[in-house]
Design an enzyme around this catalytic site. Structure first.
Site, PDB file in Angstrom:
ATOM      1  N   ASP A  69       0.839  -1.093   0.059  1.00 53.91           N
ATOM      2  CA  ASP A  69       0.067  -0.001  -0.063  1.00 53.91           C
ATOM      3  C   ASP A  69       0.958   1.273  -0.001  1.00 53.91           C
ATOM      4  OD1 ASP A  69       1.215  -0.562   2.626  1.00 53.91           O
ATOM      5  OD2 ASP A  69      -0.909  -0.955   3.401  1.00 53.91           O
ATOM      6  N   ASN A  79      -7.077  -2.891  14.389  1.00 56.43           N
ATOM      7  CA  ASN A  79      -8.534  -3.009  14.344  1.00 56.43           C
ATOM      8  C   ASN A  79      -8.834  -4.518  13.154  1.00 56.43           C
ATOM      9  OD1 ASN A  79      -7.789  -2.188  11.703  1.00 56.43           O
ATOM     10  ND2 ASN A  79      -9.325  -0.458  11.678  1.00 56.43           N
ATOM     11  N   HIS A  95      -7.230  -4.874  10.350  1.00 57.40           N
ATOM     12  CA  HIS A  95      -6.941  -4.746   9.025  1.00 57.40           C
ATOM     13  C   HIS A  95      -5.808  -5.276   8.266  1.00 57.40           C
ATOM     14  CE1 HIS A  95      -4.827  -0.363   9.704  1.00 57.40           C
ATOM     15  NE2 HIS A  95      -3.932  -1.284   9.433  1.00 57.40           N
ATOM     16  N   GLU A 147      -9.587  -1.942   5.485  1.00 59.02           N
ATOM     17  CA  GLU A 147     -10.111  -1.644   6.632  1.00 59.02           C
ATOM     18  C   GLU A 147     -11.308  -2.482   6.909  1.00 59.02           C
ATOM     19  OE1 GLU A 147      -8.765   0.048   8.635  1.00 59.02           O
ATOM     20  OE2 GLU A 147      -8.323   2.015   8.142  1.00 59.02           O
TER      21      GLU A 147
HETATM   22  C1  GLP Z   1      -0.636   0.539   8.627  1.00 58.60           C
HETATM   23  C2  GLP Z   1      -0.073  -0.421   7.351  1.00 58.60           C
HETATM   24  C3  GLP Z   1      -0.363  -1.777   7.472  1.00 58.60           C
HETATM   25  C4  GLP Z   1       0.147  -2.315   8.853  1.00 58.60           C
HETATM   26  C5  GLP Z   1      -0.385  -1.622   9.929  1.00 58.60           C
HETATM   27  C6  GLP Z   1       0.086  -1.953  11.233  1.00 58.60           C
HETATM   28  O1  GLP Z   1      -1.910   0.847   8.747  1.00 58.60           O
HETATM   29  N1  GLP Z   1      -0.895  -0.047   6.038  1.00 58.60           N
HETATM   30  O2  GLP Z   1       0.167  -2.694   6.448  1.00 58.60           O
HETATM   31  O3  GLP Z   1       0.303  -3.626   9.022  1.00 58.60           O
HETATM   32  O4  GLP Z   1      -0.231  -0.115   9.707  1.00 58.60           O
HETATM   33  O5  GLP Z   1       1.258  -1.154  11.531  1.00 58.60           O
HETATM   34  P1  GLP Z   1       2.326  -1.338  12.714  1.00 58.60           P
HETATM   35  O6  GLP Z   1       3.206  -2.500  12.169  1.00 58.60           O
HETATM   36  O7  GLP Z   1       3.234  -0.014  12.955  1.00 58.60           O
HETATM   37  O8  GLP Z   1       1.653  -1.806  13.955  1.00 58.60           O
END
Ligand code: GLP
Length: 240
Positions: free
Chosen positions: A67, A135, A137, A142
């Site tokens: 993404d 959440n 995702h 989402e």
């Molecule tokens: C963002 C990214 C996700 C990632 C998530 C969790 O929203 N788009 O791909 O998994 O954050 O992030 P973190 O690893 O910093 O908790």
């Protein structure tokens, strides 16, 4: 889904390296699906250390990322393109031209999604790395994203904007929209490696592993993948 419980973040990252390295060594021409966020940073550090000390080569490896924030140019220090370059690519022998990510500044969003869909279809991923949103995702899919979704532009939820604000100077700077690979395409990877660390992921891990498969919890779809491994540290696994 196979579950591995790691002692801590470091152990989770070391175990993830073994899997990622296994793919790269087995097939030096592999396609890796990569992720951003704080969770995979330890793995990326281990990949760089392994490259420096054992010479594991990425010269023929191709990567596709999940993404990208909408509106951020690739040189913006909060873009995911910048994150990948700084935290991984520039430390390895990978060709920059073999690393793919959505173009956050594409004017024609639909054309950009179509371009990425075509690219994903042409480059089947040998492994897809995932983090987990608090959440549930995956990538920026989402809650309530259809399991059949392909690359699309999403309005980020308040929960995600708040979670991601810690990486920005101010919450008002967090983009409100993003391009994301769809759930259908995540599921098309031959193998999936999902990492989770910390107590704030415990609910999401529980729902991912033990909950019912529902679009309300995007990561629950992974229960249906034939070759998915979740590595969670003790805190993230604390509700299992
Ligand atoms: C963002 C990214 C996700 C990632 C998530 C969790 O929203 N788009 O791909 O998994 O954050 O992030 P973190 O690893 O910093 O908790």
């Amino acid at each position: 889904m196979k579950l591995i419980i790691a002692k801590d973040y470091e152990d989770m990252s070391a175990k993830a390296l073994e899997m990622m390295k296994g793919v790269v060594v087995h097939n030096p021409y592999a396609v890796l699906g990569l992720a951003t966020g704080t969770t995979p940073l330890g793995l990326y550090r281990h990949m760089i250390e392994d490259y420096n000390s054992h010479g594991t080569s990425y010269a023929h490896i191709r990567t596709v990322n999940l993404d990208e924030y909408q509106g951020l140019p690739k040189n913006h220090n909060q873009s995911y393109a910048y994150f990948m370059r700084e935290n991984l690519f520039r430390h390895l022998d990978i060709e920059a031209s073999n690393t793919y990510i959505e173009n956050g500044t594409a004017q024609d969003e639909q054309a950009e999604c179509a371009r990425y869909n075509k690219l994903l279809a042409e480059m089947p991923r040998d492994i897809q790395l995932l983090g987990l949103g608090s959440n549930g995702h995956i990538a920026f899919n989402e809650p309530n994203t259809p399991f059949g979704s392909e690359t699309h532009v999403v309005d980020l939820t308040e929960n995600t904007i708040k979670d991601n604000a810690r990486l920005f100077a101010d919450i008002s700077e967090v983009p409100r929209k993003a391009f994301t690979m769809g759930i259908k395409q995540i599921m098309q990877a031959k193998q999936i490696l999902i990492l989770a660390s910390g107590a704030n992921k415990a609910d999401a891990v529980y729902k991912t592993v033990c909950g019912k498969v529902t679009e309300e919890v995007p990561a629950s779809v992974l229960q249906l993948h034939p070759n998915c491994i979740l590595i969670a540290d003790k805190e993230a696994a604390s509700k299992l």
